[in-house]
Design a protein around this motif. Structure first.
Motif, short mmCIF file in Angstrom:
data_model
loop_
_atom_site.label_atom_id
_atom_site.label_comp_id
_atom_site.label_asym_id
_atom_site.label_seq_id
_atom_site.Cartn_x
_atom_site.Cartn_y
_atom_site.Cartn_z
N SER A 10 -4.49 9.60 3.91
CA SER A 10 -5.12 8.46 3.25
C SER A 10 -4.18 7.86 2.22
CB SER A 10 -6.42 8.89 2.56
OG SER A 10 -7.37 9.33 3.51
N PRO A 11 -4.29 6.57 1.95
CA PRO A 11 -3.43 5.96 0.93
C PRO A 11 -3.70 6.57 -0.44
CG PRO A 11 -4.45 4.28 2.30
CD PRO A 11 -5.14 5.57 2.62
N MET A 12 -2.63 6.92 -1.15
CA MET A 12 -2.74 7.44 -2.51
C MET A 12 -2.57 6.28 -3.50
SD MET A 12 -3.25 10.72 -2.08
CE MET A 12 -3.99 10.75 -0.45
N ASP A 13 -2.27 6.58 -4.75
CA ASP A 13 -2.20 5.56 -5.79
C ASP A 13 -1.26 4.41 -5.44
OD1 ASP A 13 -3.86 7.24 -7.14
OD2 ASP A 13 -2.70 7.27 -9.00
N ASP A 14 -0.17 4.73 -4.76
CA ASP A 14 0.82 3.72 -4.43
C ASP A 14 0.66 3.18 -3.01
OD1 ASP A 14 1.51 6.02 -3.14
OD2 ASP A 14 3.58 6.09 -3.85
N GLY A 29 4.69 12.38 -5.36
CA GLY A 29 3.67 13.09 -4.62
C GLY A 29 2.49 12.24 -4.22
N TYR A 30 1.96 11.48 -5.19
CA TYR A 30 0.80 10.65 -4.88
C TYR A 30 0.80 9.33 -5.64
CZ TYR A 30 -1.23 12.46 -9.28
OH TYR A 30 -1.46 12.79 -10.59
N GLY A 31 1.96 8.95 -6.17
CA GLY A 31 2.12 7.62 -6.74
C GLY A 31 1.74 7.47 -8.20
#
Length: 283
Positions: free
Chosen positions: A186-190, A129-131
């Motif tokens: 926007s870029p997530m954790d990954d 989902g968001y890394g």
């Protein structure tokens, strides 16, 4: 009715991600089993821990209360350590879920699938989902376990609809509600955007009749005050829009999202094992 195993990274993930489907499946007569990969020991520490009480103790009690609110039949813990957020040194600690060989963890999860004779198993999409490291690992371990199970179950991956979330984001900006604005591109954790494009999603599931149970599940996890209070503070109409539908990927399915109930079918691995909503067509 099928037996469905939902596999989550941390206690409280079930409340925010798949609570609607869990409550609906239980209400319709399915056996619902909830498995947690980690103990959630790196979550938010509340101010009211009792003497000798650890965060893990509190979160286990909260998880059981959430499960009861959703009609879950059984809760299991794989017992791995929480890996923390992306980039934390805990990501690579011995025993951290993120550092475990997916096959080794998959064997433990497959044993639960076998004991339950699971028809359908649910985890996360390929970037969680968001890394988040533990969410990505859930995806890997779920698929390893499905391959190792004695009777291979259908696999579904919980995800978020990036296009739908973008619409919420744009509407929040237009309404001047900057505090509710979350840019899924926007870029997530990954480094990747949030969730999955609608074109790559298989199922949109209506769980609007189970919003009250989702609220109770979220309320059970009060130790995680920052996240939980933020969700529960959403205006009623925003909460309903955000949590009234859930989205799932079925690997190997034909392209095109359809509105329906994929938890009706048993072993088979095909989209036809689910149930489309009346009058709906794949698109």
């Amino acid at each position: 009715m099928p037996t469905i195993v939902f596999f989550h990274a941390h206690p409280d993930d079930e409340a925010s991600q798949t609570a609607g489907a869990m409550a609906r499946a239980a209400a319709e007569g399915s056996r619902v089993v909830l498995v947690f990969a980690t103990n959630g020991e790196h979550g938010e520490v509340p101010d009211d821990l009792g003497d000798g009480e650890k965060l893990v103790d509190r979160r286990r009690v909260e998880a059981m209360n959430s499960a009861a609110a959703l009609g879950v039949s059984r809760v299991e813990w794989l017992g791995y350590s929480d890996s923390g957020m992306t980039g934390w040194e805990q990501n690579h600690h011995p025993g951290a879920f993120h550092s475990i060989d997916p096959t080794d963890a998959g064997l433990k999860l497959a044993a639960i699938f076998d004991r339950e004779d699971a028809d359908i198993v649910v985890g996360y999409d390929d970037h969680g989902g968001y890394g988040h490291p533990d969410h990505v690992q859930v995806h890997r371990v779920l698929h390893a376990a499905a391959r190792l199970a004695a009777r291979r179950p259908r696999v579904l991956e919980a995800t978020s609809n990036r296009d739908l979330t973008r619409g919420f984001y744009q509407a929040a900006l237009a309404a001047g509600m900057a505090d509710l604005a979350f840019d899924p591109d926007s870029p997530m954790d990954d480094g990747l955007p949030f969730g999955t494009p609608e074109a790559e999603i298989t199922w949109q599931v209506d769980v609007s009749a189970y919003l009250a149970q989702r609220r109770r599940a979220l309320e059970a996890h009060r130790s995680q005050q920052t996240d939980i209070d933020g969700m529960l503070a959403l205006p009623e109409e925003v909460f309903a829009a955000a949590f009234g539908v859930e989205h799932y990927i079925e690997p190997g399915a034909e392209p095109g999202m359809r509105r329906g109930w994929p938890f009706a079918g048993e072993l088979g691995g095909a989209v036809t094992a689910g149930r489309a909503d009346p009058g709906d067509k794949p698109r």
